[in-house]
Scaffold this motif. Structure first.
Motif, mmCIF file in Angstrom:
data_model
loop_
_atom_site.group_PDB
_atom_site.id
_atom_site.type_symbol
_atom_site.label_atom_id
_atom_site.label_comp_id
_atom_site.label_asym_id
_atom_site.label_seq_id
_atom_site.Cartn_x
_atom_site.Cartn_y
_atom_site.Cartn_z
ATOM 1 N N ARG A 129 1.148 -1.089 0.109
ATOM 2 C CA ARG A 129 -0.053 -0.327 0.088
ATOM 3 C C ARG A 129 0.958 1.155 0.354
ATOM 4 O O ARG A 129 0.225 2.601 -0.350
ATOM 5 N N VAL A 130 2.032 1.285 0.208
ATOM 6 C CA VAL A 130 3.102 2.185 0.551
ATOM 7 C C VAL A 130 4.111 1.794 -0.136
ATOM 8 O O VAL A 130 4.388 0.572 -0.589
ATOM 9 N N ARG A 131 4.707 2.873 -0.476
ATOM 10 C CA ARG A 131 6.321 2.816 -1.478
ATOM 11 C C ARG A 131 7.043 3.302 -0.864
ATOM 12 O O ARG A 131 7.370 4.507 0.430
ATOM 13 N N LEU A 196 10.206 -7.449 -17.239
ATOM 14 C CA LEU A 196 10.455 -6.125 -18.093
ATOM 15 C C LEU A 196 9.206 -5.080 -17.453
ATOM 16 O O LEU A 196 9.503 -4.238 -17.350
ATOM 17 N N ALA A 197 7.896 -5.741 -17.228
ATOM 18 C CA ALA A 197 6.781 -4.970 -16.702
ATOM 19 C C ALA A 197 7.930 -4.563 -15.177
ATOM 20 O O ALA A 197 7.209 -3.077 -14.586
ATOM 21 N N MET A 198 8.559 -6.010 -14.439
ATOM 22 C CA MET A 198 9.089 -5.572 -12.563
ATOM 23 C C MET A 198 10.159 -4.269 -13.068
ATOM 24 O O MET A 198 9.776 -3.267 -12.282
ATOM 25 N N LYS A 199 10.861 -3.940 -14.229
ATOM 26 C CA LYS A 199 11.499 -3.359 -14.602
ATOM 27 C C LYS A 199 11.119 -1.887 -15.030
ATOM 28 O O LYS A 199 11.219 -0.369 -14.552
ATOM 29 N N ALA A 200 9.839 -1.844 -15.404
ATOM 30 C CA ALA A 200 8.824 -0.890 -16.017
ATOM 31 C C ALA A 200 8.305 -0.279 -14.612
ATOM 32 O O ALA A 200 8.473 1.511 -14.360
ATOM 33 N N ILE A 201 8.119 -0.791 -13.528
ATOM 34 C CA ILE A 201 7.587 -0.185 -12.217
ATOM 35 C C ILE A 201 8.947 0.583 -11.860
ATOM 36 O O ILE A 201 8.525 2.076 -11.288
ATOM 37 N N ALA A 208 4.334 3.205 -15.962
ATOM 38 C CA ALA A 208 3.963 1.391 -16.419
ATOM 39 C C ALA A 208 2.568 1.135 -16.743
ATOM 40 O O ALA A 208 1.344 0.500 -17.390
ATOM 41 N N ARG A 209 1.576 2.112 -14.954
ATOM 42 C CA ARG A 209 -0.032 1.721 -15.261
ATOM 43 C C ARG A 209 -0.752 2.420 -16.173
ATOM 44 O O ARG A 209 -1.226 1.172 -16.989
ATOM 45 N N ALA A 210 0.326 3.180 -16.816
ATOM 46 C CA ALA A 210 -0.500 4.137 -18.190
ATOM 47 C C ALA A 210 -0.470 2.521 -19.334
ATOM 48 O O ALA A 210 -0.991 2.604 -20.411
ATOM 49 N N MET A 211 0.491 2.107 -19.305
ATOM 50 C CA MET A 211 0.277 0.513 -20.375
ATOM 51 C C MET A 211 0.506 0.032 -20.313
ATOM 52 O O MET A 211 0.652 -1.393 -20.817
ATOM 53 N N GLY A 212 -0.864 -0.254 -18.700
ATOM 54 C CA GLY A 212 -1.849 -1.620 -18.476
ATOM 55 C C GLY A 212 -0.987 -2.195 -17.999
ATOM 56 O O GLY A 212 -1.493 -3.903 -17.911
ATOM 57 N N VAL A 213 -0.214 -2.499 -17.071
ATOM 58 C CA VAL A 213 1.163 -3.340 -16.397
ATOM 59 C C VAL A 213 0.234 -3.153 -14.915
ATOM 60 O O VAL A 213 0.398 -1.629 -13.955
ATOM 61 N N ASP A 214 0.386 -3.992 -14.536
ATOM 62 C CA ASP A 214 -0.626 -4.290 -12.313
ATOM 63 C C ASP A 214 0.390 -3.550 -12.112
ATOM 64 O O ASP A 214 0.370 -4.700 -11.704
ATOM 65 N N PRO A 215 0.669 -3.142 -11.260
ATOM 66 C CA PRO A 215 1.837 -3.067 -9.987
ATOM 67 C C PRO A 215 1.740 -4.064 -8.976
ATOM 68 O O PRO A 215 2.924 -4.776 -9.521
ATOM 69 N N PHE A 216 0.586 -4.202 -8.950
ATOM 70 C CA PHE A 216 0.528 -4.856 -7.734
ATOM 71 C C PHE A 216 0.641 -6.657 -8.145
ATOM 72 O O PHE A 216 1.435 -7.204 -7.025
ATOM 73 N N ARG A 217 0.391 -6.762 -8.245
ATOM 74 C CA ARG A 217 0.275 -7.824 -9.053
ATOM 75 C C ARG A 217 1.429 -8.413 -9.372
ATOM 76 O O ARG A 217 2.410 -9.391 -9.229
ATOM 77 N N HIS A 218 2.311 -7.826 -10.006
ATOM 78 C CA HIS A 218 3.684 -7.852 -10.774
ATOM 79 C C HIS A 218 4.637 -7.782 -9.187
ATOM 80 O O HIS A 218 6.011 -8.401 -8.987
ATOM 81 N N PRO B 72 -8.653 1.341 -12.247
ATOM 82 C CA PRO B 72 -7.801 1.920 -12.067
ATOM 83 C C PRO B 72 -7.191 1.979 -13.556
ATOM 84 O O PRO B 72 -7.248 1.388 -15.002
ATOM 85 N N VAL B 73 -6.292 2.960 -13.676
ATOM 86 C CA VAL B 73 -5.502 3.366 -14.679
ATOM 87 C C VAL B 73 -5.189 1.800 -15.350
ATOM 88 O O VAL B 73 -6.011 1.938 -17.238
ATOM 89 N N GLN B 74 -4.700 0.905 -15.390
ATOM 90 C CA GLN B 74 -4.281 -0.565 -16.426
ATOM 91 C C GLN B 74 -5.174 -1.065 -16.805
ATOM 92 O O GLN B 74 -5.524 -1.293 -17.793
ATOM 93 N N LEU B 75 -6.512 -0.966 -16.388
ATOM 94 C CA LEU B 75 -7.948 -1.508 -16.674
ATOM 95 C C LEU B 75 -8.384 -0.525 -17.812
ATOM 96 O O LEU B 75 -8.896 -1.193 -19.106
ATOM 97 N N ILE B 76 -8.260 0.865 -17.062
ATOM 98 C CA ILE B 76 -8.691 1.570 -18.752
ATOM 99 C C ILE B 76 -7.834 1.746 -19.832
ATOM 100 O O ILE B 76 -8.252 1.254 -20.902
#
Lengths: 343, 257
Positions: A129-131, A196-201, A208-218, B72-76
């Protein structure tokens, strides 16, 4: 011969060479050498899996000691015979079902990994939940919690007395076998599009989110995989030194791992391997500074803990002068050695 | 046919400040629409609300009959709305090729263990990702730089890589946030050609923010003007150029003392 076949062949040759070296050491090496080599392999496993979170995902996670502790205790409780357990738990008896079960070494190691993974899963929800600094503090806290629990839960861990007299199952084949499997699997993951997705995060979470990567999942994926291999390494460690107690799994352990991956180059698996090897070797080589030294005219008394001072100095020098470590984010690969245009 | 895209009275408040007030618009498939306005007018805030980066204080975003306001952004992104960033946000430590491949990862079918163990399904997907990414780079004229680090590209190339990366998510609506910022006139002209070509080739709907008036007026079919978060004008480029409110917003009121 195309690159893929060549790399596979070279990997095979490399493994056979490693096997040969290990064979020679297991046959002719002294206990001292074998211990260093075992340490090296366990550190490699730990550093490579720790680097997956800190280097690849760019998350400052400060609680790998908890994973190692859980793996170590789980594996140890499983390999000990009910008889040994009774002898160990003198103050408070071990609770059922731990008191009755016993499992072979391989199964115990895997169970250690799985337990660490389960724990990682449970703490992942508050952790992610935090970073940044906040995440560092939360994970640091969880690391401490586990250590304190190891001290307090006498019915499971035997408290500060620890577990003694474990069978020394860990030999060169086990430790290096696990190290090789860990390095291979984690490298594969890093080189895949999941990596790659992890490095993008790591580079830019918003993008990364705007490119469709789900941060939490990765991040969760990396966290769980890292925890699993750390847990297995914990099991190996327990059966190498045959005595474990909570004092073994303090923040100090995390700090050592941090030194390895930072000196090796944060974000580089090769760097983590190099860092771990240097640390294991350096830890022994620097033992001289802790023993009394005779300098001809006078004798310096040995100062226990001097090695850590030197390691800390090395860490500071690396951070100030070679911030990217030995490897930076680069990897040593066959392509890098042989191809003009590596990819 | 229902609505393709609709923003319905979007409001965004930060504390007491209303950054965007009652922003409404619809887009038809294949349209090329511009959003202009002075600095701080709330243009990027509109993009952030559409893509889910901000949750609007009130109002809704409808995308192909679905309310996506609180997703969330990634789903959009996965539903087909992609964007570029005004202040370039590439993955600097990755190569140009990898930057584009990241965008295709969300469509991957293989599980992580298939990737770790190198199963053939994953290898096949990986090969397709590679080839398709190279196509997008080709499209944006960056294929020869595929193995370079993204941070080593020239400014204009970085802007184009942003677009290539957004395209790789396979959007139907593409939001471009000041794509021509910092480009020289020649590069801007080339970019306009590129944007037209992309719309044609991929059947995109494009909604863009831009300060370069020549670029916007030459490219867009319809323009919306924001000032202090309020929509002050909407129409064809010719109408916008003559609109007194727009002139006032950009140049200030004429004082006849």
């Amino acid at each position: 011969m195309d690159r893929q076949k060549r790399n596979l062949l070279l990997n095979g040759v490399g493994l056979i060479l490693l096997g040969g070296v290990l064979f020679l050491f297991s046959r002719y090496g002294s206990d001292y050498h074998i211990r260093i080599l075992n340490n090296m392999a366990i550190f490699i496993t730990l550093a490579v899996s720790y680097n997956l979170i800190n280097g690849i995902c760019g998350i400052l996670h400060l609680g790998p000691n908890a994973f190692v502790a859980i793996g170590a205790y789980t594996a140890a409780l499983l390999t000990m015979s009910p008889m040994e357990k009774q002898l160990n738990f003198i103050i408070q008896p071990l609770i059922w079902p731990f008191s009755a079960v016993q499992a072979p070494f391989l199964l115990s190691l895997l169970a250690g990994g799985v337990m660490a993974t389960v724990f990682a899963f449970l703490i992942s929800f508050p952790v992610f939940r935090v970073r940044g600094d906040y995440l560092a503090i939360v994970t640091l806290g969880f690391g401490e919690v586990i250590r304190v629990l190891c001290n307090a839960l006498q019915g499971v861990t035997n408290g500060p007395l620890g577990l003694k007299g474990l069978s020394p199952f860990t030999n060169l084949w086990w430790s290096w076998g696990v190290a090789v499997v860990t390095v291979l699997l984690i490298t594969r993951l890093i080189n895949s599009s999941y990596g790659l997705a992890m490095k993008a995060i790591r580079d830019d979470e918003t993008a990364a989110r705007a490119m469709g990567v789900d941060p939490f999942r990765h991040l969760l994926l990396a966290f769980l995989i890292s925890a699993f291999f750390s847990g297995v390494a914990g099991g190996l460690l327990a059966h190498l030194i045959t005595t474990i107690s909570p004092s073994l799994f303090t923040f100090f352990l995390t700090f050592n791992l941090l030194i390895m991956i930072v000196v090796g180059g944060l974000g580089s698996t090769t760097g983590a391997v190099l860092g771990a090897m240097l640390f294991a070797w350096g830890g022994e080589a620097l033992r001289i500074v802790e023993s009394p030294m005779n300098l001809g005219l006078f004798t310096i008394p040995g100062i226990p803990g001097m090695r850590m001072v030197i390691f800390s100095v090395i860490l500071m020098v690396v951070i100030i002068f070679v911030r990217r470590g030995i490897m930076g984010q680069k990897e040593l690969s066959w392509g890098w050695i042989f191809d003009r245009n590596p990819r | 046919m229902g609505t393709f895209f609709q923003a319905d009275r979007l409001v965004m408040q930060f504390g007491g400040l209303t950054a965007v007030n009652e922003f409404s618009m619809t887009l038809q498939p294949g349209e090329l629409v511009g959003l202009i306005g002075p600095n701080g007018a709330g243009k990027t805030t509109v993009f952030n609300m559409i893509t889910g980066a901000y949750t609007p204080t009130s109002g809704d975003v409808l995308w192909q009959e679905e309310k996506i306001t609180r997703l969330p952004v990634q789903l959009i992104t996965a539903r087909g709305i992609a964007r570029t960033f005004q202040n370039i946000r590439l993955f600097n430590d990755l190569t140009v090729l990898e930057n584009v491949m990241v965008s295709m990862h969300h469509k991957i079918r293989s599980r992580f263990w298939e990737a770790m163990l190198g199963f053939s399904r994953y290898r096949e997907e990986r090969r397709r990702m590679y080839e398709e990414s190279m196509d997008y780079l080709q499209e944006m004229g960056l294929a020869h730089l595929a193995e370079e680090k993204a941070s080593s590209l020239a400014y204009g190339q970085q802007r184009r890589l942003e677009i290539a990366r957004a395209l790789a998510t396979r959007p139907r609506l593409l939001l471009l946030d000041e794509p021509a910022a910092g480009m020289n006139p020649l590069e801007t002209m080339e970019l306009a050609e590129m944007v037209r070509g992309l719309r044609q080739k991929y059947g995109l709907t494009i909604f863009l923010i831009e300060h370069d008036m020549k670029f916007v007026m030459g490219l867009c079919e319809r323009i919306k003007v924001l000032d202090y978060g309020i929509t002050i004008a909407e129409g064809t480029p010719a109408e916008i150029q003559k609109n007194p409110d727009v002139i006032k917003a950009y140049l200030g009121e004429q004082k006849n003392a």
